[in-house]
Design a protein around this motif. Structure first.
Motif, PDB file in Angstrom:
ATOM      1  N   UNK A 182       0.815  -1.220   0.000  1.00 19.38           N
ATOM      2  CA  UNK A 182       0.000   0.000   0.000  1.00 19.38           C
ATOM      3  C   UNK A 182       0.848   1.269   0.000  1.00 19.38           C
ATOM      4  N   UNK A 183       2.154   1.137   0.280  1.00 17.92           N
ATOM      5  CA  UNK A 183       2.988   2.318   0.524  1.00 17.92           C
ATOM      6  C   UNK A 183       3.151   3.203  -0.707  1.00 17.92           C
ATOM      7  N   UNK A 184       3.184   2.603  -1.895  1.00 19.62           N
ATOM      8  CA  UNK A 184       3.403   3.412  -3.089  1.00 19.62           C
ATOM      9  C   UNK A 184       2.299   4.453  -3.255  1.00 19.62           C
ATOM     10  N   UNK A 185       1.116   4.135  -2.736  1.00 22.03           N
ATOM     11  CA  UNK A 185       0.001   5.074  -2.843  1.00 22.03           C
ATOM     12  C   UNK A 185       0.243   6.354  -2.062  1.00 22.03           C
ATOM     13  N   UNK A 186       1.070   6.294  -1.012  1.00 25.24           N
ATOM     14  CA  UNK A 186       1.350   7.521  -0.257  1.00 25.24           C
ATOM     15  C   UNK A 186       2.033   8.546  -1.143  1.00 25.24           C
ATOM     16  N   UNK A 187       2.859   8.071  -2.065  1.00 22.03           N
ATOM     17  CA  UNK A 187       3.493   8.971  -3.044  1.00 22.03           C
ATOM     18  C   UNK A 187       2.476   9.443  -4.074  1.00 22.03           C
ATOM     19  N   UNK A 188       1.690   8.503  -4.616  1.00 23.33           N
ATOM     20  CA  UNK A 188       0.735   8.850  -5.673  1.00 23.33           C
ATOM     21  C   UNK A 188      -0.316   9.841  -5.186  1.00 23.33           C
ATOM     22  N   UNK A 232      -6.839   4.908   2.272  1.00 27.02           N
ATOM     23  CA  UNK A 232      -7.471   5.215   0.991  1.00 27.02           C
ATOM     24  C   UNK A 232      -7.080   4.200  -0.077  1.00 27.02           C
ATOM     25  N   UNK A 233      -5.808   3.837  -0.096  1.00 26.40           N
ATOM     26  CA  UNK A 233      -5.341   2.844  -1.072  1.00 26.40           C
ATOM     27  C   UNK A 233      -5.938   1.474  -0.778  1.00 26.40           C
ATOM     28  N   UNK A 234      -6.022   1.111   0.513  1.00 26.15           N
ATOM     29  CA  UNK A 234      -6.649  -0.155   0.874  1.00 26.15           C
ATOM     30  C   UNK A 234      -8.104  -0.209   0.437  1.00 26.15           C
ATOM     31  N   UNK A 235      -8.834   0.890   0.647  1.00 31.26           N
ATOM     32  CA  UNK A 235     -10.228   0.962   0.223  1.00 31.26           C
ATOM     33  C   UNK A 235     -10.343   0.874  -1.296  1.00 31.26           C
ATOM     34  N   UNK A 236      -9.434   1.568  -1.993  1.00 32.74           N
ATOM     35  CA  UNK A 236      -9.453   1.519  -3.458  1.00 32.74           C
ATOM     36  C   UNK A 236      -9.242   0.092  -3.959  1.00 32.74           C
ATOM     37  N   UNK A 237      -8.294  -0.636  -3.342  1.00 36.61           N
ATOM     38  CA  UNK A 237      -8.012  -2.004  -3.765  1.00 36.61           C
ATOM     39  C   UNK A 237      -9.204  -2.925  -3.498  1.00 36.61           C
ATOM     40  N   UNK A 238      -9.872  -2.715  -2.369  1.00 36.44           N
ATOM     41  CA  UNK A 238     -11.055  -3.521  -2.069  1.00 36.44           C
ATOM     42  C   UNK A 238     -12.156  -3.276  -3.085  1.00 36.44           C
ATOM     43  N   UNK A 239     -12.382  -2.008  -3.429  1.00 31.46           N
ATOM     44  CA  UNK A 239     -13.431  -1.670  -4.395  1.00 31.46           C
ATOM     45  C   UNK A 239     -13.103  -2.210  -5.784  1.00 31.46           C
ATOM     46  N   UNK A 240     -11.847  -2.068  -6.194  1.00 33.86           N
ATOM     47  CA  UNK A 240     -11.445  -2.586  -7.504  1.00 33.86           C
ATOM     48  C   UNK A 240     -11.564  -4.107  -7.538  1.00 33.86           C
ATOM     49  N   UNK A 241     -11.124  -4.772  -6.467  1.00 32.93           N
ATOM     50  CA  UNK A 241     -11.239  -6.222  -6.407  1.00 32.93           C
ATOM     51  C   UNK A 241     -12.683  -6.687  -6.460  1.00 32.93           C
ATOM     52  N   UNK A 242     -13.561  -5.991  -5.718  1.00 31.89           N
ATOM     53  CA  UNK A 242     -14.989  -6.328  -5.742  1.00 31.89           C
ATOM     54  C   UNK A 242     -15.577  -6.112  -7.126  1.00 31.89           C
TER      55      UNK A 242
END
Length: 258
Positions: A182-188, A232-242
């Protein structure tokens, strides 16, 4: 756009929805995307060279781009972070393919790191104590250490640390791996222009951070921003996966093409 911070224009829309086409928002992602695009051509070419010519190529690239480009007498016609990334790729491929880790001496690697940091320190003081060509070279080497991942000092430290890490016993943690993904999202998220301006100019300006709680606040604010970006990145990944499980990537692609 709704707040009026960004003007609606074709250029801004491209920058927002396809940032790797312009590179103005996320330089690292843009350069890395170009490297991935070039890898199908770079990797077979390196394989075709063989071990000996591959080593000669490394010596040439490190000599020219790691050192000579910082000497004012030399002018290198090509430069930039993409070139730096390609040099790192050439080095890492050689390590992965040809270096026998059982012969690597950690003490020499540590000595190389220390010598490189000493070189940075010498360059820092040398730029103020020498004039002319030597002083300019010291200044360029010092600035290159912070401005280029392929400078001679940067490469010496990075490659030494990489080899030390490869020599160390393997360590794995599901928690650490989950956070790392998830860390790369902190930069993005936080380094995106409008968000960066909102965070550090409006929400947490330096004139306010540290005024109330002092050093505790200085440490707390970036930690909270970091944790928020992770969530936020974790939530994004969950939504994309769903969404992918619901629609299916192939069906989604077919629908988009049709």
């Amino acid at each position: 756009m709704l707040r009026g911070d960004i003007q609606v224009s074709p250029t801004n829309l491209i920058d927002i929805f396809a940032p790797t086409l312009t590179g103005s928002s996320w330089w690292f992602v843009t350069v890395y995307a170009w490297l991935v695009f070039l890898l199908p051509f770079i990797i077979p070419a390196l394989h075709a060279l063989g071990k000996k010519l591959h080593l000669y190529l490394i010596v040439f690239l490190v000599s020219v781009f790691g050192f000579l480009r910082y000497v004012p007498l030399f002018w290198i016609p090509i430069d930039g972070l993409l070139v730096d990334f390609i040099i790192i790729c050439v080095l890492v491929c050689y390590i992965r393919w040809f270096v026998d880790l059982s012969t690597v001496d950690i003490r020499r690697l540590v000595a190389c790191c220390i010598a490189s940091f000493a070189g940075v320190a010498i360059s820092f003081y040398g730029q103020f104590h020498f004039d002319g060509l030597l002083g300019s070279t010291f200044a360029n080497l010092y600035n290159g250490f912070f401005g280029s991942p392929a400078s001679i000092f940067s490469l010496a430290i990075a490659i030494s640390v990489l080899l030390i890490e490869l020599k160390m016993p393997h360590f794995s943690s599901r928690f650490v791996n989950a956070i790392a993904k998830l860390c790369f999202a902190t930069y993005l998220i936080s380094d995106y222009g409008p968000i960066q301006s909102w965070l550090w100019s409006s929400l947490f300006p330096f004139t306010r951070v540290g005024v109330g709680l002092g050093i505790l606040q200085v440490l707390l604010v970036p930690t909270v921003v970091f944790a928020t970006c992770l969530m936020l990145e974790g939530l994004r990944k969950l939504l994309v996966g769903f969404f992918m499980r619901l629609v299916g990537p192939y069906d989604l692609l077919n629908k988009a093409l049709s």
